[in-house]
Design a protein around this motif. Structure first.
Motif, mmCIF file in Angstrom:
data_model
loop_
_atom_site.group_PDB
_atom_site.id
_atom_site.type_symbol
_atom_site.label_atom_id
_atom_site.label_comp_id
_atom_site.label_asym_id
_atom_site.label_seq_id
_atom_site.Cartn_x
_atom_site.Cartn_y
_atom_site.Cartn_z
ATOM 1 N N THR A 384 0.677 -1.202 -0.006
ATOM 2 C CA THR A 384 0.002 -0.036 -0.069
ATOM 3 C C THR A 384 1.044 1.325 -0.052
ATOM 4 O O THR A 384 0.285 2.317 0.123
ATOM 5 N N SER A 385 1.945 1.123 0.014
ATOM 6 C CA SER A 385 3.012 2.257 0.102
ATOM 7 C C SER A 385 3.164 2.789 -1.490
ATOM 8 O O SER A 385 3.732 3.843 -1.327
ATOM 9 N N THR A 386 2.591 2.393 -2.490
ATOM 10 C CA THR A 386 2.558 2.827 -3.774
ATOM 11 C C THR A 386 1.326 2.519 -4.454
ATOM 12 O O THR A 386 0.551 1.632 -3.897
ATOM 13 N N LEU A 387 0.822 3.432 -5.309
ATOM 14 C CA LEU A 387 -0.211 3.376 -6.207
ATOM 15 C C LEU A 387 0.079 2.770 -7.550
ATOM 16 O O LEU A 387 -0.842 2.555 -8.364
ATOM 17 N N ASP A 388 1.234 2.706 -7.846
ATOM 18 C CA ASP A 388 1.729 2.178 -9.152
ATOM 19 C C ASP A 388 1.586 0.681 -9.284
ATOM 20 O O ASP A 388 2.262 -0.076 -8.525
ATOM 21 N N THR A 391 4.608 -1.659 -9.671
ATOM 22 C CA THR A 391 5.476 -1.631 -8.290
ATOM 23 C C THR A 391 4.739 -2.327 -7.155
ATOM 24 O O THR A 391 5.443 -3.300 -6.533
ATOM 25 N N VAL A 392 3.389 -2.204 -7.212
ATOM 26 C CA VAL A 392 2.527 -3.067 -6.186
ATOM 27 C C VAL A 392 2.685 -4.497 -6.439
ATOM 28 O O VAL A 392 3.069 -5.253 -5.415
ATOM 29 N N VAL A 395 6.395 -5.827 -5.796
ATOM 30 C CA VAL A 395 6.607 -6.069 -4.131
ATOM 31 C C VAL A 395 5.947 -7.066 -3.508
ATOM 32 O O VAL A 395 6.649 -7.906 -2.831
ATOM 33 N N SER A 529 -4.965 0.769 -6.902
ATOM 34 C CA SER A 529 -3.908 1.261 -8.030
ATOM 35 C C SER A 529 -4.618 1.459 -9.479
ATOM 36 O O SER A 529 -4.450 2.249 -10.302
ATOM 37 N N TYR A 532 -6.673 4.428 -9.162
ATOM 38 C CA TYR A 532 -5.861 5.543 -9.378
ATOM 39 C C TYR A 532 -5.499 5.957 -10.821
ATOM 40 O O TYR A 532 -5.489 6.715 -11.462
ATOM 41 N N GLU A 533 -5.184 4.624 -11.422
ATOM 42 C CA GLU A 533 -4.624 4.871 -12.920
ATOM 43 C C GLU A 533 -5.837 5.102 -13.919
ATOM 44 O O GLU A 533 -5.597 5.792 -14.728
#
Ligand code: ADP
Length: 784
Positions: A384-388, A391-392, A395, A529, A532-533
């Motif tokens: 949850t540290s990124t919305l990309d 990357t999600v 990770v 994400s 978000y995108e």
């Protein structure tokens, strides 16, 4: 305390106690036996000495006894031929040197002959007891000890009557030297520090061994041992010497015939010196034994406890203790029975270890309790540290890879909302290009099953499962077992998370449950994400369409304005009669055409200006402005009479400070506000006021009207683009809703602020504040 210490101390104590007690016993016994020995040696010495003394005296007595009978001496005495007798006495003395002197008395006790010391001849010695006794008994008599007058030596006088038939013709007296006795007993009492001495019946010292060294007093009565012998006894005793205080061991023997006593003594310290030496030696020996016992005990204890200790410290890699057969003691005897047992134990241990390892591998504590919560929390934080989206996913796969105790390959396919296909998105420990091969774009079988059933799928062996379509792919990466998890968020299938293991393995219930929880978390992150995108995409599209709209408005306004200007120009010329006379009806008609065209032109201009503002194409041109002049100028624009019952008031001081601002923009702002006020006011007043606020360092302009007012709920939106309080088709006022938008934008461009207060039905007040900036230069020129 360790066992070894206890054992060694125990042994040391045992040895110390036994060696100590034996030594003590030996010491005591040796002292006692030494004492006994010395006492008996003393007794022997004393007895021998007594005999020697007795013999000495007896010999002397015999000599004396024989003297009158066998020699001429008797005859001469009987004849009373004293001169001859004197000569014979001389011979006697030469023969028997133990006599100091010898003399003859006549029956009256007068000395008739004497050798030596002839000068004593004629002296009366009748009072001497030894003379009288001899006379009385007619037999040999031995006197007590006395000191000879002549040479002050201790002597014993032996008197023997010289008989002529029954008549005593005289008494022969020999003074026997006692000095010889000292020599005799010196030969007996030669031992170290031993002293042998002879005392008479009075306790006076007669003779002693050891010469002058002995240092004995004349009178020995004070000594307990002398008292004992004087009491007529013989025996042994320990006593303390009265004058020197020395403790002595002694033996005493009575010589009954003489009434003398012989004493042999030895100082106790001399007696015990040997015993003490032995005692010291024994002490050292005991200490040595104790030390040896400690060492021996320690060594022994180590031998015993060593194997025990080895039980507590198993060698690295070999947890089982073995008995070594190096030693030849009982431990080695254990070896044949113990070591096979140890081997067996080791085998069992290995099995156990293997089982534990296996069970650890399959049921790592990660599936349980706190570890599980921690792992989930970590994953949650990470994804949850990124919305990309990319990357999600990376990770997520990385976390799963590091969490699982065995190597895995992982993939994520996401469902395309439009086509419904499972598209390959991200993978780990696989060749991405091969995995994404177009032929298998929509899945290799198992993922599709998961997507259809929407429940986790466990496959123990991929190669025996008929649902697998591309076995070759899995063979290439040596993947054997499979766990597929649906990625679900709000009941919607987002995709499938797949985990492949390189060995045959049936994923346990715990593993599936734990990984499903991770998949659940991941699905939410993926959905976020994705949203978000999508939003990002929409924003880009919105911006694009805004740009298109602005461009369109700009182009359109420009295209509209040109013909409109032509219309206005020609209509004006016709109205002004430039193309010939026109009648009043025509003039009125042309007037209406011109008004509408002008309104339209204003609208188009507004649109164009707003478009430019949006495109940030309007540039602020700051310069010094004299406000009073500026307002006077603005006022002149409204000189023309209004076609309403309306008064326009100008309320500003004649002296307003000069400021630095863009006067054109300020004019546009105020004009828009004044025009609105006039537009919405049917009758009453419109007032423009201006004032300098030194405290706030600003200049405030207010446009107040007595118009219809604005409803409260509309106050916040009237400054937005194309916003009108009444936007209905049948509204009574013209305009497109851009005037206030332009006011707000321009005020902000000038660094100021605009606000409105209004009461419905009563009127409104629009206030514009711009910062007061004092011009530096004095020559202020106004540009309008
Ligand atoms: P318009 O072209 O419609 O005048 P504006 O942006 O200038 O657009 O104004 C927006 C709306 O705000 C107007 O349609 C009107 O309803 C309201 N409004 C603006 N000024 C006044 C005023 N002085 N009195 C009452 N209403 C006003």
């Amino acid at each position: 305390m360790s066992l070894a210490t206890k054992l060694s101390l125990g042994i040391a104590l045992l040895v110390t106690v036994s060696v100590g007690s034996v030594s003590l016993l030996a010491f005591t016994v040796s002292r006692r036996s030494l004492r006994e020995q010395v006492l008996s040696a003393n007794l022997t010495a004393a007895t021998l000495a007594a005999r020697a003394v007795e013999q000495y005296i007896a010999d002397a007595a015999n000599i004396m006894r024989e003297a009158p009978g066998q020699s001429k001496l008797g005859q001469e005495v009987r004849r009373e031929n004293w001169p001859e007798a004197s000569k014979l006495l001389e011979d006697f003395l030469r023969n028997f040197t133990q006599f100091d002197s010898v003399f003859v008395r006549d029956p009256q006790g007068i000395i008739r002959a004497r050798v030596p010391h002839a000068e004593a001849v004629g002296e009366d010695f009748s009072f001497w007891d030894f003379f009288r006794e001899a006379m009385r008994t007619g037999r040999l008599h031995i006197s007590g000890v006395h000191v000879s007058k002549a040479d002050r030596r201790s002597v014993v006088s032996i008197s023997v009557p010289v008989l002529d038939g029954d008549n005593i013709k005289g008494v022969l007296v020999g003074a026997l030297s006692l000095g010889r006795i000292s020599q005799l007993i010196s030969m007996i009492g030669r031992e170290d520090r031993s002293v042998v001495y002879v005392v008479d019946g009075e306790g006076l010292l007669i003779a002693h061994s050891g010469g002058a060294r002995a240092g004995l007093p004349e009178d020995m009565k004070a000594r307990p041992i002398v008292q004992a012998v004087m009491a007529g006894k013989s025996g042994t005793m320990e006593f303390r010497e009265p004058d020197r205080g020395e403790s002595l061991l002694g033996a005493y023997v009575l010589i009954p015939r003489l009434g003398w006593g012989v004493v042999a003594t030895k100082p106790i310290w001399v007696v015990y010196a040997a015993a003490n030496r032995l005692g010291r030696w024994l002490l050292w020996m005991a200490l040595g034994c104790t030390a040896a016992a400690v060492l021996f005990g320690w060594g022994l204890a180590r031998t015993w406890t060593g194997p025990l200790l080895r039980f507590s410290e198993p060698a690295a890699g070999d947890p089982v203790i073995r008995v070594t057969a190096e030693s030849r003691d009982e431990q080695a005897v254990l070896a044949p029975s113990f070591n096979p047992m140890a081997e067996h134990l080791q085998d069992s241990y290995r099995d156990l270890e293997r089982e534990i390892t296996e069970s650890k591998q399959t049921e790592e504590p990660i599936w349980h309790g706190l570890e599980r919560v921690k792992a989930l929390h970590e994953i949650d934080l990470a994804i949850t540290s990124t919305l990309d989206l990319r990357t999600v996913l990376d990770v997520l796969l990385g976390k799963i890879d590091s969490l699982l105790p065995y190597p895995v390959s992982t993939t994520v396919r996401l469902r395309n909302r439009d086509t419904g296909e499972l598209e390959p998105i991200s993978c780990l420990n696989l060749n991405e290009a091969v995995w994404k091969e177009p032929e298998w774009k929509s899945g290799r079988g198992l993922t599709n099953v998961v997507a259809e059933t929407r429940i986790p799928l466990v496959v123990e062996n991929i190669y025996t499962d008929p649902r697998v379509r591309d076995r070759e792919f899995f063979r290439r990466y040596n993947l054997v077992s499979y766990l597929g998890l649906p990625l679900m968020a709000k009941r919607e299938l987002l995709g499938v998370l797949s985990i492949y293991r390189k060995e045959e393995h049936r994923f346990t219930h715990e593993e599936v449950e734990f990984l499903s929880t991770i998949a659940g978390q991941a699905a939410i992150a993926i959905q976020n994400s994705q949203l978000y995108e999508e939003t990002k995409k929409q924003a880009v599209e919105l911006e694009k369409s805004n740009k298109v709209k602005s461009e369109f408005l700009s182009v359109m306004s420009h295209e509209l304005r040109t013909p409109l200007n032509v219309v206005i120009g020609y209509a004006g010329m016709i109205k002004d009669g430039m193309f010939g006379e026109i009648n009043p009806e025509q003039e009125e008609g042309l007037g209406k055409v011109l008004k509408q065209a002008n309104d339209q032109l204003t609208t188009i201009n507004s649109i164009l200006y707003a478009t430019q503002l949006e495109a940030r194409a309007i540039i602020v041109d700051r310069h010094p402005v004299t406000l009073t002049d500026f307002l006077n100028h603005l006022r002149s624009d409204y000189d023309a009479p209004l076609d309403k019952e309306l008064t326009l008031n100008w309320d500003y001081p004649s002296e307003l400070p000069p400021v630095i601002t863009d006067s054109a923009k300020l004019k546009q702002i105020l004009k828009n506000l004044i025009d609105n006020a006039i537009k919405f006011t049917e009758r009453g007043n419109v007032t423009l006021s201006a004032q300098y606020l030194p405290q706030a360092s600003s200049v405030e302009f207010k446009v107040t009207d007595t118009a219809i007012g604005i409803p409260k709920e509309s106050l916040s939106v009237i400054f937005e683009k194309f916003h009108q309080v009444d936007s209905s088709e049948t509204r009574s006022y013209g305009g497109v809703g851009l005037g206030l938008y332009i006011v707000k934008q321009l005020t902000e461009l000038l660094g100021g602020d605009v606000g409105v207060e209004s009461e419905l039905g009563k009127g409104s007040t629009f206030a514009v504040t711009i910062p007061y900036e004092k011009p530096v230069s004095q020559d202020i020129s106004e540009k309008n």
